[in-house]
Design an enzyme around this catalytic site. Structure first.
Site, PDB file in Angstrom:
ATOM      1  N   GLU A  69     -76.129 -18.764  75.268  1.00  0.00           N
ATOM      2  CA  GLU A  69     -75.993 -17.310  75.200  1.00  0.00           C
ATOM      3  C   GLU A  69     -77.238 -16.603  75.743  1.00  0.00           C
ATOM      4  O   GLU A  69     -77.124 -15.578  76.409  1.00  0.00           O
ATOM      5  CB  GLU A  69     -75.713 -16.872  73.760  1.00  0.00           C
ATOM      6  CG  GLU A  69     -74.326 -17.235  73.250  1.00  0.00           C
ATOM      7  CD  GLU A  69     -73.215 -16.554  74.036  1.00  0.00           C
ATOM      8  OE1 GLU A  69     -73.466 -15.518  74.675  1.00  0.00           O
ATOM      9  OE2 GLU A  69     -72.084 -17.074  74.026  1.00  0.00           O
ATOM     10  N   TYR A 125     -75.345  -8.435  70.372  1.00  0.00           N
ATOM     11  CA  TYR A 125     -74.326  -9.246  71.039  1.00  0.00           C
ATOM     12  C   TYR A 125     -74.555 -10.734  70.795  1.00  0.00           C
ATOM     13  O   TYR A 125     -73.636 -11.472  70.433  1.00  0.00           O
ATOM     14  CB  TYR A 125     -74.296  -8.979  72.550  1.00  0.00           C
ATOM     15  CG  TYR A 125     -73.523 -10.069  73.253  1.00  0.00           C
ATOM     16  CD1 TYR A 125     -72.133 -10.047  73.252  1.00  0.00           C
ATOM     17  CD2 TYR A 125     -74.178 -11.160  73.831  1.00  0.00           C
ATOM     18  CE1 TYR A 125     -71.411 -11.090  73.825  1.00  0.00           C
ATOM     19  CE2 TYR A 125     -73.459 -12.192  74.406  1.00  0.00           C
ATOM     20  CZ  TYR A 125     -72.080 -12.149  74.401  1.00  0.00           C
ATOM     21  OH  TYR A 125     -71.378 -13.191  74.945  1.00  0.00           O
ATOM     22  N   ASP A 156     -68.952  -8.181  75.435  1.00  0.00           N
ATOM     23  CA  ASP A 156     -69.794  -8.236  76.625  1.00  0.00           C
ATOM     24  C   ASP A 156     -69.126  -7.429  77.741  1.00  0.00           C
ATOM     25  O   ASP A 156     -68.085  -6.793  77.534  1.00  0.00           O
ATOM     26  CB  ASP A 156     -70.065  -9.681  77.046  1.00  0.00           C
ATOM     27  CG  ASP A 156     -68.882 -10.321  77.769  1.00  0.00           C
ATOM     28  OD1 ASP A 156     -67.734  -9.840  77.607  1.00  0.00           O
ATOM     29  OD2 ASP A 156     -69.088 -11.307  78.497  1.00  0.00           O
TER      30      ASP A 156
END
Length: 306
Positions: free
Chosen positions: A41, A124, A142
């Site tokens: 990520e 996020y 996203d």
């Protein structure tokens, strides 16, 4: 479009499509550790999958746990980050690894509040790790998800320029009630946006919900703003990248040699920075912890951190 029956159909169709068409990515493997998901990520922020894959693979072989990364000299981490861009992410990832190793028993925490407390982990990333590593139905949003939501549900060609409260509310409303399906939905819509509902050339003929798409029903109107790409040539980002490429290759370089070396390396193209731009970029790299300056004047050396 938000009627329960239509929303349920969206869930089933997109999740079923994902079961067949999802890319085989190592961080999606059920055997991948939460650490591997966190690394992916961080690397995937503003960076395409094709560039991340080889770096992630090498990274996980070399540093399979947070403690392994935390013990490494920063210069080695910057080298391993390679050309992924935004190399401060590498140092923040190491700082997060040190926190995980020292405060969480070398295990990535599974609570969003603890994830948010890690260096370099924002809203996020915390939601994505909780969802994809720990199967918690957090709302993950996203750019790909926002674009798919904007078209399929809101009838717009593109999402807003930056995430809005309304977009978060829509994403929350669209989440399936079943936790397992909700986690799958996050991954599936993200994949749909990446592979089919792309920004420039959407492949509507391949979309599992094309007949339900509000944007298509509205006649596929043009975006309500004109997207602009991020400038690169001649910017400080380009010069910083050229200097970092030299440091990864050589370990250290004389300040006085930067103009000749960056020009001969070809990483600046036709751009020829003035002395003030080099100075500004070097100062920024040192301030960010990506480089160390030793000495003064013509003999000064710029090096990767030890």
């Amino acid at each position: 479009m938000s009627a329960p029956g239509i929303t349920s159909t969206l869930h089933h169709r997109v999740n079923d499509w994902f079961s067949v068409h999802a890319r085989d990515l190592p961080w999606r493997d059920p055997e991948c550790s939460p650490w591997g998901v966190l690394v992916s990520e961080i690397m995937l922020q503003q960076t395409p999958v094709v560039r991340v894959l080889p770096v992630w693979t090498a990274w996980m072989e070399r540093w399979p746990t947070p403690r392994d990364l935390a013990a490494e000299p920063p210069g080695e981490i910057i080298r391993a980050w390679g050309r992924l861009g935004y190399p401060r992410r590498a140092l923040r990832l190491q700082a997060a690894a040190a926190e995980i190793a020292g405060s969480h028993g070398n295990r990535v925490p599974n609570r969003v509040d603890q994830l948010l407390a890690l260096p370099g982990v924002g809203t996020y990333t915390a939601a994505a790790v909780a969802c994809f590593a720990f199967d918690q139905p957090e709302v993950v949003v996203d750019t790909n998800i926002r674009r798919a939501h904007a078209r399929a549900v809101s009838g717009r060609a593109l999402p807003e320029k930056s995430l809005t409260t309304a977009e978060m509310a829509l994403a929350r409303d669209l989440m399936p009630e079943d936790p397992e399906q909700a986690c799958r939905w996050n991954a599936a819509v993200m994949e749909l946006g990446a592979l089919v509902c792309t920004a420039r050339s959407p492949q509507c003929e391949l979309c599992p919900v094309a007949d339900l798409c509000a944007w298509r029903a509205a006649g596929m109107p043009e975006p309500h703003y004109k997207p602009t790409g991020q400038a690169w040539a001649g910017t400080d980002r380009q010069v910083r990248g050229a200097v970092m490429a030299l440091l990864r290759d050589r370990g250290s370089v004389a300040l006085s040699a930067l103009p000749a070396l960056t020009t001969s390396a070809g990483t600046l193209g036709a751009h020829r920075p003035e002395a003030a731009q080099y100075e500004r970029c070097v100062d920024g790299l040192v301030s960010d912890g990506l480089a160390v300056l030793n000495g003064n004047g013509p003999e000064a050396m710029l090096s990767l951190p030890g």
